[in-house]
Design an enzyme around this catalytic site. Sequence first.
Site, PDB file in Angstrom:
ATOM      1  N   HIS A 102       6.986  -0.273   7.301  1.00 49.38           N
ATOM      2  CA  HIS A 102       5.801  -0.638   6.515  1.00 49.38           C
ATOM      3  C   HIS A 102       4.976  -1.676   7.251  1.00 49.38           C
ATOM      4  O   HIS A 102       5.490  -2.482   8.024  1.00 49.38           O
ATOM      5  CB  HIS A 102       6.182  -1.160   5.127  1.00 49.38           C
ATOM      6  CG  HIS A 102       7.174  -2.276   5.155  1.00 49.38           C
ATOM      7  ND1 HIS A 102       8.523  -2.062   5.320  1.00 49.38           N
ATOM      8  CD2 HIS A 102       7.021  -3.619   5.049  1.00 49.38           C
ATOM      9  CE1 HIS A 102       9.151  -3.230   5.319  1.00 49.38           C
ATOM     10  NE2 HIS A 102       8.263  -4.193   5.159  1.00 49.38           N
ATOM     11  N   HIS A 104       2.245  -4.799   6.584  1.00 42.63           N
ATOM     12  CA  HIS A 104       1.699  -5.744   5.607  1.00 42.63           C
ATOM     13  C   HIS A 104       0.217  -5.973   5.923  1.00 42.63           C
ATOM     14  O   HIS A 104      -0.134  -6.235   7.076  1.00 42.63           O
ATOM     15  CB  HIS A 104       2.384  -7.111   5.723  1.00 42.63           C
ATOM     16  CG  HIS A 104       3.843  -7.116   5.393  1.00 42.63           C
ATOM     17  ND1 HIS A 104       4.334  -7.538   4.187  1.00 42.63           N
ATOM     18  CD2 HIS A 104       4.935  -6.762   6.121  1.00 42.63           C
ATOM     19  CE1 HIS A 104       5.655  -7.463   4.182  1.00 42.63           C
ATOM     20  NE2 HIS A 104       6.046  -6.988   5.355  1.00 42.63           N
TER      21      HIS A 104
HETATM   22  P1  5GP Z   1       9.757  -6.860   4.893  1.00 41.58           P
HETATM   23  O1  5GP Z   1      10.459  -8.151   4.710  1.00 41.58           O
HETATM   24  O2  5GP Z   1      10.769  -5.739   4.934  1.00 41.58           O
HETATM   25  O3  5GP Z   1       8.788  -6.823   6.012  1.00 41.58           O
HETATM   26  O4  5GP Z   1       8.838  -6.685   3.640  1.00 41.58           O
HETATM   27  C1  5GP Z   1       9.243  -6.132   2.446  1.00 41.58           C
HETATM   28  C2  5GP Z   1       8.147  -6.462   1.467  1.00 41.58           C
HETATM   29  O5  5GP Z   1       8.339  -5.658   0.342  1.00 41.58           O
HETATM   30  C3  5GP Z   1       8.146  -7.915   0.995  1.00 41.58           C
HETATM   31  O6  5GP Z   1       6.881  -8.481   1.254  1.00 41.58           O
HETATM   32  C4  5GP Z   1       8.462  -7.816  -0.488  1.00 41.58           C
HETATM   33  O7  5GP Z   1       7.724  -8.747  -1.229  1.00 41.58           O
HETATM   34  C5  5GP Z   1       8.075  -6.397  -0.809  1.00 41.58           C
HETATM   35  N1  5GP Z   1       8.871  -5.774  -1.857  1.00 41.58           N
HETATM   36  C6  5GP Z   1      10.205  -5.864  -2.032  1.00 41.58           C
HETATM   37  N2  5GP Z   1      10.586  -5.095  -3.081  1.00 41.58           N
HETATM   38  C7  5GP Z   1       9.458  -4.508  -3.547  1.00 41.58           C
HETATM   39  C8  5GP Z   1       9.205  -3.602  -4.626  1.00 41.58           C
HETATM   40  O8  5GP Z   1      10.096  -3.182  -5.367  1.00 41.58           O
HETATM   41  N3  5GP Z   1       7.916  -3.213  -4.812  1.00 41.58           N
HETATM   42  C9  5GP Z   1       6.904  -3.660  -4.017  1.00 41.58           C
HETATM   43  N4  5GP Z   1       5.683  -3.201  -4.297  1.00 41.58           N
HETATM   44  N5  5GP Z   1       7.098  -4.529  -3.003  1.00 41.58           N
HETATM   45  C10 5GP Z   1       8.366  -4.937  -2.773  1.00 41.58           C
END
Ligand code: 5GP
Length: 141
Positions: A102, A104
Amino acid sequence: MTYDKDNIFAKILRGEMPAVKVYEDDQTLAFMDVMPQSPGHVLVIPKTEAEDLFDLELKAGTAVLRTSQRVAQVVQEVFQADGIMINQFNGPAAGQTVFHYHVHIVPRYEDVPLRRHSGDMEDIAVLEEQAAKIRQALGES
Ligand code: 5GP
């Protein structure tokens, strides 16, 4: 690591978990981050299975980039951001917590610090209101 089909974003793609969506096409989905680091924080994911950058087919990566560019442009306008930060983490040591690739999209403002990564949950009504503005600016509503 092998792709975990039960990660939260895979569940969102299958419709098994809710998400506040802003844009969708045949290859990508964009939705509000529930723990935004700044108002208007959007995530863009490919619909194909990929744990991280190294696992991502270029075709899917191109589609994510296309969607990210379009959504980021609109997020910048809607939230009147001074700049847009694009983040993408690969592996726990780099800060990745969800193992479906993903991107951001995070609005930034001069001299305004970011909220914590994966910090406080935002009110869903607030996310819905923000998403409606993004969808409208995208011409998706
Ligand atoms: P990572 O740390 O893997 O780059 O980012 C994961 C992102 O997903 C985080 O910014 C977190 O806030 C978001 N996130 C985690 N669980 C959920 C969810 O159930 N729904 C949504 N929309 N975002 C989520």
